[in-house]
Write an enzyme that holds these catalytic residues in place. Structure first.
Site, PDB file in Angstrom:
ATOM      1  CB  SER A 207      -0.938  -0.031   1.201  1.00 20.07           C
ATOM      2  OG  SER A 207      -1.920   0.968   1.066  1.00 20.07           O
ATOM      3  CG  ASN A 208      -0.487   4.692  -1.253  1.00 21.35           C
ATOM      4  OD1 ASN A 208      -1.165   5.401  -0.533  1.00 21.35           O
ATOM      5  ND2 ASN A 208      -0.974   4.118  -2.351  1.00 21.35           N
ATOM      6  NE  ARG A 209       5.802   6.845   4.029  1.00 18.69           N
ATOM      7  CZ  ARG A 209       6.234   6.128   5.060  1.00 18.69           C
ATOM      8  NH1 ARG A 209       5.460   5.974   6.104  1.00 18.69           N
ATOM      9  NH2 ARG A 209       7.432   5.561   5.021  1.00 18.69           N
TER      10      ARG A 209
END
Ligand code: CTP
Length: 399
Positions: A207-209
């Site tokens: 995923s990402n932030r």
């Protein structure tokens, strides 16, 4: 500052058990800066006391047409109001208002005003569903009365069903919306929010932030400006009032959800969609086993913003985000052109207090016309409104 700040609001309370919630509505309206004038019907006074409203509202409770100090209270209240709210509104109030009856101070005030009127009905499910009640509501809606629909939940006497007064925070948000500019009213706005999650195996993801804060702020802002909002989200946050939320996880699920509403008037792709995903996610959890470290082969996801740009219907405003850590404007301009967007929000996610997870943001809006608008550091809601100001400007240039 809210749209209620300084507004003169008449709060009518009628006789139902939900009248106790009108106390909190009164308090929230005052907190939002409104000058609240309460009217209690005779029925309401069976459920709640005048003293409570006297203490919380901006003026003392009024309840009679025959007040010696003010011989014509209904016209005075009706003429000076910026907004009249009836919460809760009983079936009887709806019938009286529909018929134009004016035999108490509240109904007389409703007839004697040109201010917008918002009613929040509350009653038992059987009454709510009765054709007479629904017919009255249809007529009132057609006359421009704003209706805050009741919610499902616990009703008086322990029954459970549809007909419970909308939550006070929702009633107050709807009141703010009635007083807002409405420059997006009649439009369908689609917003994506959050980072997508791409499965490695049934328990692990890439995923990402992104936390979805900017997307949710955009949804709130669009609804407040009158739009019907579909929020397509990967995150588990409290749903913004009035918005339809579609929950998704991966880029391909987000793509399906967006494509189903791709004819919207405005699409804002605020989500951080993964560019890569594991090429063949494992069907079962990958075990540590004998200590071998798995190699995860990635493949590209499909960039569906490119599809949206290619199939863009006439008059649609398509907005992308460019989350960058270098060459901000150059990268953003490239994406604007490549994806055939009308506007791109250039977001330097490495700048202090801006980008992922922060409550504030600082962006530059790059328009198809070449114009650039710097939006200084502010709350994500303020940034959201600046984005919609620019969207409204772009819409205005369409034939
Ligand atoms: N986007 C999308 N589908 C993808 C990837 C991105 O719809 N598979 C959208 C994002 O929601 C965003 C815009 O495209 O509005 C730009 O995304 P970004 O990741 O910044 O750009 P990329 O095109 O992926 O370019 P780069 O990897 O060079 O930054």
């Amino acid at each position: 500052m809210t749209n209620l700040d300084g507004a003169r609001v008449v709060l009518g309370v009628t006789g139902g058990i939900a009248a106790y919630k009108a106390i909190e509505i009164c308090r929230r309206l005052v907190d939002a800066g409104a000058h609240v004038v309460p009217i209690l019907t005779e029925g309401a006074e069976h459920f709640v006391g005048r003293t409570t409203f006297d203490a919380l509202a901006s003026e003392k409770v009024q309840s009679t047409l025959w007040d010696e100090t003010s011989p014509i209270p209904h016209t005075l209240l009706g003429q000076t109001a910026d907004l009249i709210i009836v919460a809760p509104a009983t079936a009887r109030l709806l019938a009286d208002y529909r018929m134009g009856r004016s035999d108490d101070l509240l109904t007389a005030t409703l007839i004697a005003t040109r201010a917008p009127v918002m009613i929040a009905p509350a009653m038992h499910t059987e009454m709510w569903e009765h054709p007479a009640v629904q017919d009255n509501l249809t007529v009132l809606r057609d006359r421009g009365v704003h209706v805050v629909d009741p919610e499902p939940g616990r009703l008086a006497g322990g029954d459970i069903g549809f007909g419970r007064l909308a939550a006070p925070r929702s009633v107050v948000a709807h009141a703010e919306r009635v007083l807002a500019s409405g420059d997006l009213s009649g439009t369908h706005v689609v917003i994506t929010a959050g980072g997508t999650r791409e499965a490695i195996d049934p328990v692990r993801v890439i995923s990402n932030r992104s936390t979805g804060k900017q997307g949710y702020a955009l949804a709130e802002a669009a609804w407040m400006r009158g739009a019907d909002v579909t929020l397509i989200s990967t995150v588990d946050r409290e749903s913004p009032i009035g918005c339809t939320v579609v929950s998704v996880e991966s880029a391909s699920q987000m793509q399906d959800a967006v494509m189903a509403v791709a004819d919207a008037d405005i699409i804002v792709m605020a989500a951080a969609v993964a560019d890569f995903r594991p090429a063949s996610p494992a069907g079962e959890k990958i075990k540590k086993g004998a200590g071998e470290v798995p190699e995860i082969l990635l493949e590209k996801t499909h960039d569906f913003l490119v599809d949206l740009g290619q199939q863009k219907p006439n008059g649609q405003v398509l907005v992308g985000f460019a989350a960058e850590t270098e060459n901000l404007l150059e990268n953003a301009r490239g994406k604007l052109e490549r994806k055939n967007l009308d506007l791109i929000v250039a977001n330097d996610v490495s700048a202090p207090d801006a980008g992922f997870a922060h409550d504030t943001n600082k962006v530059t809006l790059v328009l198809g016309s070449g114009e650039e608008i710097d939006v200084p550091l502010g709350s994500k809601r303020v940034v959201a409104d600046a984005i919609f100001d620019a969207v409204v400007g772009v819409r205005g240039t369409f034939p």
